[in-house]
Design a protein around this motif. Structure first.
Motif, PDB file in Angstrom:
ATOM      1  N   UNK A 182      15.232   6.251  -6.815  1.00  0.00           N
ATOM      2  CA  UNK A 182      15.563   5.499  -8.020  1.00  0.00           C
ATOM      3  C   UNK A 182      14.631   4.303  -8.194  1.00  0.00           C
ATOM      4  N   UNK A 183      14.287   3.636  -7.101  1.00  0.00           N
ATOM      5  CA  UNK A 183      13.385   2.489  -7.173  1.00  0.00           C
ATOM      6  C   UNK A 183      11.992   2.923  -7.603  1.00  0.00           C
ATOM      7  N   UNK A 184      11.527   4.058  -7.090  1.00  0.00           N
ATOM      8  CA  UNK A 184      10.222   4.579  -7.481  1.00  0.00           C
ATOM      9  C   UNK A 184      10.208   4.899  -8.975  1.00  0.00           C
ATOM     10  N   UNK A 185      11.243   5.570  -9.447  1.00  0.00           N
ATOM     11  CA  UNK A 185      11.347   5.895 -10.874  1.00  0.00           C
ATOM     12  C   UNK A 185      11.367   4.631 -11.735  1.00  0.00           C
ATOM     13  N   UNK A 186      12.068   3.610 -11.271  1.00  0.00           N
ATOM     14  CA  UNK A 186      12.189   2.368 -12.035  1.00  0.00           C
ATOM     15  C   UNK A 186      10.839   1.650 -12.147  1.00  0.00           C
TER      16      UNK A 186
END
Length: 334
Positions: A182-186
């Motif tokens: 999720x952090x990578x996507x964000x």
């Protein structure tokens, strides 16, 4: 009516090493993933009441009597290779512009093949779809394309794809925690530069340079290994991915004059000055989508500096699938 939904893709590392002219001799590897932006292909049998036998609707509308008359290269090749005899109506719709660096051509080919197999009453495997699409694009159509886009479209997910010297392709999911994913996507954001290009024409220029760029390509290959370790190691900061993207982009700019241009360079430098850690132009280069790694704390500032561009957030998602399968009961067969 049969409708396939096939994702576009965002490659991160290892580009250029997926050309068979390279990996057949040296091997190759790429890191990236398919995203929740899609190509939709709808297909139905065309009733025999019209002057034309086949109708293909995309940015153009074609109404033809014979497959050989079809101008769209992928439609002509796929129908011809699968020996389709009945009249078909095929519609294409996409969430994002074609020829913008997101692998849309391969998503189209994979999605069409998936729909045609469903029309024949069978479900094609991910491997089958990827291999068929690669063969059709590289050998039947004769396009100057690599082998990663077709794999992303068919398999989906966040993966490392290895291209072996014997021609085999191995797909390994990158297992990261939900929070890390999720952090990578964000922190990854797409910006549309506002113009598109024909990838195969740009790739032709690149292929002339492959043999003289061995050091560069080996470095890009090694970056796929480094990115794999960063993503899989929980205690390492994902910001390392942003910095590695910057290093990779600097190398790619040296590989061919067609990769970038002054406008792209200016946009990229503006983003870096506002807080982006790195990025790349997706696909062959020259235009399309600019991918940036921007830590969340700096995204408002970067958005403001690039306010004239359309930004697109995304999530990583699965591969090509049949989302509607309602075969006609009076189908006469393929």
């Amino acid at each position: 009516m049969i409708i396939s939904r096939t994702p576009f893709r965002v490659p991160l590392f290892g580009g250029w090493t997926d050309f068979p002219q390279w990996y057949r001799h040296h091997g190759g590897a790429v890191i990236g993933g398919s995203i929740n932006k899609y190509c939709y292909i709808s297909l139905r049998e065309l009733p025999p009441f019209f002057e034309h036998k086949h109708r293909i609707v995309y940015s153009n509308i074609e109404q033809v009597h014979n497959i050989s008359e079809i101008k769209h290269p992928s439609v002509r090749a796929c129908l011809g290779e699968m020996g389709i005899e009945t009249g078909l109506e095929i519609h294409h719709d996409g969430d994002l512009p074609a020829r913008s660096g997101l692998g849309s051509s391969s998503s189209f080919t994979v999605g069409l093949l998936n729909a045609l197999h469903a029309y024949r009453g069978r479900m094609a495997s991910k491997q089958e779809l990827a291999e068929e699409a690669i063969r059709i694009e590289q050998q039947v159509i004769g396009e100057n394309v690599g082998s990663q886009d077709q794999v992303w479209a068919a398999y989906g997910g966040i993966n490392r794809i290895d291209f072996l010297t014997d021609g085999r392709i191995e797909v390994s999911p990158l297992l990261v925690s939900a929070e890390r994913r999720s952090m990578l996507e964000r922190n990854l954001v797409l910006y549309f530069t506002g113009f598109t290009r024909i990838a195969s024409e740009i790739e032709k220029d690149k292929l002339r340079n492959l043999s003289s760029r061995e050091t560069h390509l080996r470095t890009l290959y090694a970056m796929a290994d480094e990115a794999t370790e960063i993503l899989r190691t929980e205690h390492r900061s994902l910001d390392e991915i942003g910095r590695l993207l910057h290093e990779s982009w600097m190398i790619k700019r040296d590989l061919s004059s067609s990769v970038s241009n002054k406008r792209i360079d200016d946009l990229y430098d503006t983003a870096l000055s506002a807080g982006a850690l790195g990025g790349k132009l997706l696909g062959a280069g020259g235009g399309g989508f600019l991918l940036l790694y921007v830590p969340f704390a700096f995204q408002t500032r970067v958005h403001e500096c690039l306010k004239d561009l359309i930004s697109v957030g995304f999530r990583f998602d699965g591969g090509s699938k049949i989302v509607i399968y309602e075969p006609q009961l009076n189908r006469t067969g393929g």
